[in-house]
Scaffold this active site. Structure first.
Site, PDB file in Angstrom:
ATOM      1  N   ASN A  41       0.838  -1.198   0.000  1.00  0.00           N
ATOM      2  CA  ASN A  41       0.000   0.000   0.000  1.00  0.00           C
ATOM      3  C   ASN A  41       0.876   1.253   0.000  1.00  0.00           C
ATOM      4  O   ASN A  41       1.978   1.268   0.560  1.00  0.00           O
ATOM      5  CB  ASN A  41      -1.010  -0.001   1.150  1.00  0.00           C
ATOM      6  CG  ASN A  41      -0.422  -0.266   2.518  1.00  0.00           C
ATOM      7  OD1 ASN A  41       0.624  -0.898   2.648  1.00  0.00           O
ATOM      8  ND2 ASN A  41      -1.092   0.203   3.547  1.00  0.00           N
ATOM      9  N   ILE A  42       0.381   2.263  -0.671  1.00  0.00           N
ATOM     10  CA  ILE A  42       1.114   3.531  -0.827  1.00  0.00           C
ATOM     11  C   ILE A  42       0.164   4.658  -0.448  1.00  0.00           C
ATOM     12  O   ILE A  42      -0.787   4.956  -1.181  1.00  0.00           O
ATOM     13  CB  ILE A  42       1.630   3.703  -2.268  1.00  0.00           C
ATOM     14  CG1 ILE A  42       2.511   2.515  -2.679  1.00  0.00           C
ATOM     15  CG2 ILE A  42       2.396   5.025  -2.395  1.00  0.00           C
ATOM     16  CD1 ILE A  42       2.981   2.546  -4.134  1.00  0.00           C
ATOM     17  N   GLU A  43       0.413   5.239   0.709  1.00  0.00           N
ATOM     18  CA  GLU A  43      -0.491   6.281   1.214  1.00  0.00           C
ATOM     19  C   GLU A  43      -0.009   7.663   0.785  1.00  0.00           C
ATOM     20  O   GLU A  43       1.044   7.823   0.164  1.00  0.00           O
ATOM     21  CB  GLU A  43      -0.603   6.146   2.733  1.00  0.00           C
ATOM     22  CG  GLU A  43      -1.206   4.793   3.121  1.00  0.00           C
ATOM     23  CD  GLU A  43      -1.427   4.614   4.610  1.00  0.00           C
ATOM     24  OE1 GLU A  43      -0.921   5.423   5.418  1.00  0.00           O
ATOM     25  OE2 GLU A  43      -2.127   3.639   4.955  1.00  0.00           O
ATOM     26  N   CYS A  52      -4.203   0.725  -2.292  1.00  0.00           N
ATOM     27  CA  CYS A  52      -3.985  -0.561  -1.618  1.00  0.00           C
ATOM     28  C   CYS A  52      -2.839  -1.358  -2.235  1.00  0.00           C
ATOM     29  O   CYS A  52      -2.483  -1.186  -3.411  1.00  0.00           O
ATOM     30  CB  CYS A  52      -5.241  -1.412  -1.703  1.00  0.00           C
ATOM     31  SG  CYS A  52      -6.637  -0.807  -0.749  1.00  0.00           S
ATOM     32  N   GLU A  54      -2.952  -4.443  -3.158  1.00  0.00           N
ATOM     33  CA  GLU A  54      -3.419  -5.252  -4.290  1.00  0.00           C
ATOM     34  C   GLU A  54      -3.344  -4.449  -5.590  1.00  0.00           C
ATOM     35  O   GLU A  54      -3.033  -4.990  -6.657  1.00  0.00           O
ATOM     36  CB  GLU A  54      -4.863  -5.706  -4.066  1.00  0.00           C
ATOM     37  CG  GLU A  54      -5.047  -6.648  -2.879  1.00  0.00           C
ATOM     38  CD  GLU A  54      -5.306  -5.923  -1.567  1.00  0.00           C
ATOM     39  OE1 GLU A  54      -4.834  -4.775  -1.401  1.00  0.00           O
ATOM     40  OE2 GLU A  54      -5.985  -6.506  -0.713  1.00  0.00           O
ATOM     41  N   CYS A  85     -10.076  -5.246   0.012  1.00  0.00           N
ATOM     42  CA  CYS A  85     -11.236  -4.345   0.077  1.00  0.00           C
ATOM     43  C   CYS A  85     -12.108  -4.547  -1.173  1.00  0.00           C
ATOM     44  O   CYS A  85     -11.700  -5.170  -2.160  1.00  0.00           O
ATOM     45  CB  CYS A  85     -10.785  -2.897   0.205  1.00  0.00           C
ATOM     46  SG  CYS A  85     -10.244  -2.152  -1.348  1.00  0.00           S
ATOM     47  N   CYS A  88     -10.628  -3.365  -4.506  1.00  0.00           N
ATOM     48  CA  CYS A  88      -9.564  -4.240  -5.026  1.00  0.00           C
ATOM     49  C   CYS A  88     -10.130  -5.566  -5.509  1.00  0.00           C
ATOM     50  O   CYS A  88      -9.597  -6.153  -6.461  1.00  0.00           O
ATOM     51  CB  CYS A  88      -8.486  -4.454  -3.965  1.00  0.00           C
ATOM     52  SG  CYS A  88      -7.440  -2.992  -3.773  1.00  0.00           S
TER      53      CYS A  88
HETATM   54  N1  THU Z   1      -5.295  -1.635   2.496  1.00  0.00           N
HETATM   55  C1  THU Z   1      -4.716  -2.434   1.551  1.00  0.00           C
HETATM   56  O1  THU Z   1      -3.575  -2.193   1.136  1.00  0.00           O
HETATM   57  N2  THU Z   1      -5.425  -3.479   1.078  1.00  0.00           N
HETATM   58  C2  THU Z   1      -6.690  -3.806   1.468  1.00  0.00           C
HETATM   59  O2  THU Z   1      -7.278  -4.715   0.928  1.00  0.00           O
HETATM   60  C3  THU Z   1      -7.327  -3.067   2.559  1.00  0.00           C
HETATM   61  C4  THU Z   1      -6.627  -1.842   3.010  1.00  0.00           C
HETATM   62  C5  THU Z   1      -4.547  -0.479   3.002  1.00  0.00           C
HETATM   63  C6  THU Z   1      -5.081   0.857   2.589  1.00  0.00           C
HETATM   64  C7  THU Z   1      -4.509   1.754   3.665  1.00  0.00           C
HETATM   65  O3  THU Z   1      -3.203   2.154   3.275  1.00  0.00           O
HETATM   66  C8  THU Z   1      -4.396   0.849   4.876  1.00  0.00           C
HETATM   67  O4  THU Z   1      -4.548  -0.480   4.402  1.00  0.00           O
HETATM   68  C9  THU Z   1      -5.446   1.104   5.939  1.00  0.00           C
HETATM   69  O5  THU Z   1      -6.710   1.089   5.410  1.00  0.00           O
END
Ligand code: THU
Length: 130
Positions: A41-43, A52, A54, A85, A88
């Site tokens: 994941n890259i915020e 996310c 994925e 999620c 994804c």
């Molecule tokens: N996140 C994912 O990378 N994949 C998922 O299927 C659910 C959520 C990440 C998004 C965010 O960076 C962190 O988890 C918290 O929601």
């Protein structure tokens, strides 16, 4: 079985850029040809602009030539059996084989494997909506 896919997801999770949620996630995809593509994941400081693990993995998969996804592993150190999620699941559904497997993991490995279709039945596509 499929421990190599877990290891790829776990290694990707270690690269997560998640300073805001502090919730690192890793995902790995295996293609029918046996290739593995992983992502984290890259915020972003503008929170809705993050994405996310994925989705990053799907970007790597497409850039490597794409194909058909037959296995998916997702891991989050803070949540055993994290589920992809909804967004994804829709993105993954574009590329998964009809019998693709989703591996749910804890920090040590795969703890449950389920058919992808069981977690995303009747997703949107342009051909089946009658
Ligand atoms: N996140 C994912 O990378 N994949 C998922 O299927 C659910 C959520 C990440 C998004 C965010 O960076 C962190 O988890 C918290 O929601």
């Amino acid at each position: 079985m499929a421990h190599d896919l877990f290891e790829a997801a776990e290694a990707a999770m270690r690269k997560a850029y998640a300073p805001y949620s502090k919730f690192p996630v890793g995902a790995a995809l295996r293609t029918a040809e046996g290739r593995i593509h992983a992502g984290c994941n890259i915020e972003n400081a503008s929170y809705p602009e993050g994405w996310c693990a994925e989705t990053t993995a799907l970007g790597a998969f497409v850039m490597a030539g794409g194909g058909t996804i037959c296995e998916i592993a997702v891991v989050a150190e803070k949540m055993p059996r994290i589920m992809p999620c909804g967004g994804c699941r829709q993105r993954l559904s574009e590329f998964v084989a009809s019998d693709a497997t989703l591996h749910l993991c804890d920090e040590t490995g795969i703890v449950e494997s389920v058919p992808f279709t069981s977690v995303f039945p009747r997703g949107f596509n342009l051909e089946q909506n009658r």
